[in-house]
Design a protein around this motif. Structure first.
Motif, mmCIF file in Angstrom:
data_model
loop_
_atom_site.group_PDB
_atom_site.id
_atom_site.type_symbol
_atom_site.label_atom_id
_atom_site.label_comp_id
_atom_site.label_asym_id
_atom_site.label_seq_id
_atom_site.Cartn_x
_atom_site.Cartn_y
_atom_site.Cartn_z
ATOM 1 N N ALA A 30 0.831 -1.210 0.000
ATOM 2 C CA ALA A 30 0.000 0.000 0.000
ATOM 3 C C ALA A 30 0.863 1.256 0.000
ATOM 4 C CB ALA A 30 -0.926 -0.011 1.217
ATOM 5 N N ILE A 31 1.929 1.250 0.795
ATOM 6 C CA ILE A 31 2.812 2.416 0.853
ATOM 7 C C ILE A 31 3.476 2.645 -0.503
ATOM 8 C CG2 ILE A 31 4.932 3.333 1.875
ATOM 9 C CD1 ILE A 31 4.132 1.893 4.461
ATOM 10 N N PHE A 32 3.933 1.569 -1.135
ATOM 11 C CA PHE A 32 4.568 1.702 -2.443
ATOM 12 C C PHE A 32 3.570 2.215 -3.466
ATOM 13 C CE2 PHE A 32 5.622 -0.072 -6.637
ATOM 14 C CZ PHE A 32 6.888 0.476 -6.813
ATOM 15 N N ASP A 33 2.341 1.703 -3.408
ATOM 16 C CA ASP A 33 1.315 2.100 -4.365
ATOM 17 C C ASP A 33 0.977 3.578 -4.227
ATOM 18 O OD1 ASP A 33 -0.656 1.545 -6.384
ATOM 19 O OD2 ASP A 33 -2.165 1.710 -4.820
ATOM 20 N N MET A 34 0.904 4.079 -2.989
ATOM 21 C CA MET A 34 0.486 5.458 -2.755
ATOM 22 C C MET A 34 1.620 6.459 -2.924
ATOM 23 S SD MET A 34 -2.173 5.076 0.444
ATOM 24 C CE MET A 34 -1.069 4.098 1.469
ATOM 25 N N THR A 35 2.844 6.048 -2.662
ATOM 26 C CA THR A 35 3.960 6.997 -2.703
ATOM 27 C C THR A 35 4.834 6.852 -3.936
ATOM 28 O OG1 THR A 35 5.457 5.518 -1.497
ATOM 29 C CG2 THR A 35 4.069 6.990 -0.184
ATOM 30 N N GLY A 36 4.826 5.669 -4.549
ATOM 31 C CA GLY A 36 5.719 5.443 -5.678
ATOM 32 C C GLY A 36 7.176 5.571 -5.269
ATOM 33 N N SER A 37 7.493 5.119 -4.056
ATOM 34 C CA SER A 37 8.849 5.254 -3.525
ATOM 35 C C SER A 37 9.640 3.968 -3.726
ATOM 36 C CB SER A 37 8.793 5.609 -2.039
ATOM 37 O OG SER A 37 10.094 5.604 -1.472
ATOM 38 N N LYS A 38 10.760 4.075 -4.419
ATOM 39 C CA LYS A 38 11.612 2.905 -4.633
ATOM 40 C C LYS A 38 12.277 2.455 -3.340
ATOM 41 C CE LYS A 38 15.314 5.963 -6.229
ATOM 42 N NZ LYS A 38 14.470 7.172 -6.176
ATOM 43 N N ALA A 39 12.342 3.363 -2.351
ATOM 44 C CA ALA A 39 12.954 3.010 -1.069
ATOM 45 C C ALA A 39 12.210 1.871 -0.392
ATOM 46 C CB ALA A 39 12.986 4.233 -0.152
ATOM 47 N N VAL A 82 9.779 2.886 -11.056
ATOM 48 C CA VAL A 82 9.296 3.971 -10.209
ATOM 49 C C VAL A 82 9.300 5.292 -10.977
ATOM 50 C CG1 VAL A 82 9.890 5.397 -8.206
ATOM 51 C CG2 VAL A 82 9.844 2.908 -8.004
ATOM 52 N N GLY A 83 10.344 5.529 -11.785
ATOM 53 C CA GLY A 83 10.374 6.749 -12.587
ATOM 54 C C GLY A 83 9.192 6.830 -13.538
ATOM 55 N N ALA A 84 8.896 5.713 -14.206
ATOM 56 C CA ALA A 84 7.763 5.676 -15.133
ATOM 57 C C ALA A 84 6.444 5.778 -14.386
ATOM 58 C CB ALA A 84 7.820 4.392 -15.955
ATOM 59 N N TYR A 85 6.331 5.135 -13.225
ATOM 60 C CA TYR A 85 5.097 5.154 -12.445
ATOM 61 C C TYR A 85 4.782 6.567 -11.955
ATOM 62 C CZ TYR A 85 1.810 3.890 -8.708
ATOM 63 O OH TYR A 85 0.708 3.791 -7.885
ATOM 64 N N ARG A 86 5.799 7.269 -11.478
ATOM 65 C CA ARG A 86 5.591 8.644 -11.034
ATOM 66 C C ARG A 86 5.160 9.528 -12.201
ATOM 67 N NH1 ARG A 86 10.953 9.541 -7.211
ATOM 68 N NH2 ARG A 86 10.202 8.380 -5.370
ATOM 69 N N PHE A 87 5.734 9.304 -13.371
ATOM 70 C CA PHE A 87 5.357 10.084 -14.548
ATOM 71 C C PHE A 87 3.897 9.852 -14.900
ATOM 72 C CE2 PHE A 87 4.816 10.181 -19.195
ATOM 73 C CZ PHE A 87 5.098 11.515 -19.439
ATOM 74 N N GLU A 88 3.458 8.596 -14.856
ATOM 75 C CA GLU A 88 2.065 8.277 -15.181
ATOM 76 C C GLU A 88 1.115 8.844 -14.128
ATOM 77 O OE1 GLU A 88 0.894 7.032 -17.848
ATOM 78 O OE2 GLU A 88 2.793 6.507 -18.796
ATOM 79 N N LEU A 89 1.500 8.801 -12.847
ATOM 80 C CA LEU A 89 0.658 9.360 -11.801
ATOM 81 C C LEU A 89 0.540 10.872 -11.939
ATOM 82 C CD1 LEU A 89 1.595 7.430 -8.514
ATOM 83 C CD2 LEU A 89 -0.502 7.249 -9.851
ATOM 84 N N ALA A 90 1.641 11.517 -12.317
ATOM 85 C CA ALA A 90 1.613 12.977 -12.468
ATOM 86 C C ALA A 90 0.617 13.407 -13.539
ATOM 87 C CB ALA A 90 3.009 13.489 -12.812
ATOM 88 N N LYS A 91 0.434 12.587 -14.564
ATOM 89 C CA LYS A 91 -0.485 12.934 -15.645
ATOM 90 C C LYS A 91 -1.938 12.900 -15.201
ATOM 91 C CE LYS A 91 0.763 10.000 -18.811
ATOM 92 N NZ LYS A 91 0.856 9.330 -20.121
ATOM 93 N N VAL A 92 -2.248 12.116 -14.168
ATOM 94 C CA VAL A 92 -3.637 11.988 -13.713
ATOM 95 C C VAL A 92 -3.818 12.572 -12.311
ATOM 96 C CG1 VAL A 92 -4.052 9.947 -15.120
ATOM 97 C CG2 VAL A 92 -3.185 9.667 -12.795
ATOM 98 N N ALA A 93 -2.849 13.358 -11.853
ATOM 99 C CA ALA A 93 -2.897 13.871 -10.476
ATOM 100 C C ALA A 93 -4.086 14.788 -10.239
ATOM 101 C CB ALA A 93 -1.603 14.611 -10.153
ATOM 102 N N ASP A 94 -4.553 15.480 -11.286
ATOM 103 C CA ASP A 94 -5.654 16.432 -11.129
ATOM 104 C C ASP A 94 -7.023 15.788 -11.306
ATOM 105 O OD1 ASP A 94 -3.851 18.471 -10.679
ATOM 106 O OD2 ASP A 94 -3.677 18.953 -12.805
ATOM 107 N N ILE A 95 -7.046 14.488 -11.617
ATOM 108 C CA ILE A 95 -8.329 13.804 -11.787
ATOM 109 C C ILE A 95 -8.870 13.407 -10.422
ATOM 110 C CG2 ILE A 95 -9.491 11.817 -12.801
ATOM 111 C CD1 ILE A 95 -7.388 11.779 -14.970
ATOM 112 N N PRO A 96 -10.043 13.930 -10.020
ATOM 113 C CA PRO A 96 -10.562 13.601 -8.678
ATOM 114 C C PRO A 96 -11.016 12.150 -8.585
ATOM 115 C CG PRO A 96 -12.190 14.839 -9.917
ATOM 116 C CD PRO A 96 -10.937 14.827 -10.763
ATOM 117 N N ALA A 97 -10.808 11.566 -7.451
ATOM 118 C CA ALA A 97 -11.261 10.200 -7.192
ATOM 119 C C ALA A 97 -12.357 10.256 -6.124
ATOM 120 C CB ALA A 97 -10.110 9.325 -6.717
ATOM 121 N N ALA A 98 -13.516 9.673 -6.421
ATOM 122 C CA ALA A 98 -14.650 9.773 -5.508
ATOM 123 C C ALA A 98 -14.492 8.862 -4.301
ATOM 124 C CB ALA A 98 -15.939 9.448 -6.249
#
Length: 295
Positions: A30-39, A82-98
């Motif tokens: 869950a932490i990896f999914d939400m943060t996209g952190s390679k750490a 992680v680099g690609a995942y963060r890029f994809e998340l940034a593209k949809v960051a403004d899309i609201p999730a209900a």
């Protein structure tokens, strides 16, 4: 996590310990999914390696080499993904999730697109950065952040929070109410602003944080103190008794903190003290609740 793999090599694990492992792993996912952190991935791999190595009573050179190669491949893939995942998340960051379900669906979709980018070596369409092994080495270039700090500051220390840094162990356990104005230590976000960034962070590094607070004159005693601490805990952790396990867990906690080249020394101390308090409390509780033998 570390103790699970340690026990697996030393004496085997019980069914209850397997259930504990299965309870912990979803939190990491869950932490990896939400943060996209390679750490998160690097930490799991490190605990697996350190646990198996510390628990092993004999070495297997061929197998260890094979595991090492596999781990390097996994970490290289993680960096690229992680680099690609963060890029994809940034593209949809403004899309609201209900709701949580929609947010999870968005993240899973981003992960799927990121995986396709990495496997195909596709560029991101913005600055033509490709998510492959070359991007991994670009990320590793951040180990030069110490040199960047010297360059941007002209190798002059502001001695910011020099005395407050000695209070880092107290900050780990006492609430903010105990301090009139609790110090905010220099971190990656502050460094990014210093570089002119409007978002994100830039690694401070252990020596960079020491020089920022204590100048060049503080570098030698800080590094010597770190070496002494590692050696002392390493010596105290030798053995299989409960107290040895306490030192071993705290030692691994410190090693995990040092794996992040961007770690500043104050948060490292704070995390170490909190880990010591937590496992120390478990040690005391185990001693209190341990059944006593009646003779």
């Amino acid at each position: 996590m570390f103790l699970f793999f340690f026990a697996g090599r030393r004496r085997g694990v019980s069914q209850l310990e397997r259930y504990l492992l299965l309870g912990i792993l979803p939190a990491y996912i869950a932490i990896f999914d939400m943060t996209g952190s390679k750490a998160v991935v690097v930490e799991l791999v490190a605990m697996w390696i350190l646990g198996r190595a510390a628990g092993s009573l004999r070495t297997h050179a061929t197998r260890d080499i094979a595991v090492g190669v596999g781990v390097l491949a996994l970490i290289a893939f993680t960096f690229a993904f992680v680099g690609a995942y963060r890029f994809e998340l940034a593209k949809v960051a403004d899309i609201p999730a209900a709701n949580i379900g929609e947010a999870l669906s968005t993240q899973v979709g981003a992960a799927d697109r990121a995986l396709n980018r990495v496997m195909g070596g596709q560029a991101d369409g913005y600055d033509e950065t490709r998510f492959d092994i070359r991007s991994t080495f670009d990320r590793l270039a951040l180990v030069a952040s110490f040199a960047t700090m010297l360059d941007i500051t002209g190798a002059r220390s502001p001695y910011e929070n020099a005395y407050q840094s000695f209070l880092a162990p107290a900050y780990a356990v006492l609430p903010r109410a105990f301090f009139g104005d609790k110090a905010q230590f220099f971190d990656s976000g502050n460094f990014a602003k210093l570089l002119g960034w409007t978002f994100g962070g830039f690694s401070v590094s252990f020596p960079g944080s020491v020089i920022w607070a204590w100048g060049f004159e503080g570098l030698l005693p800080a590094r010597a103190g770190l070496g002494f601490l590692l050696a002392w805990m390493g010596h105290r952790s030798e053995g299989d008794g409960p107290s040895h396990l306490v030192y071993r867990v705290v030692l691994v906690s410190l090693i995990l903190g040092l794996l992040n080249v961007g770690s500043a020394f104050q948060p490292l101390i704070i995390g170490l003290v909190r880990t010591l308090c937590f496992v120390g409390l478990l040690y005391v509780l185990a001693g209190i609740t341990k059944p006593r033998t009646v003779h």
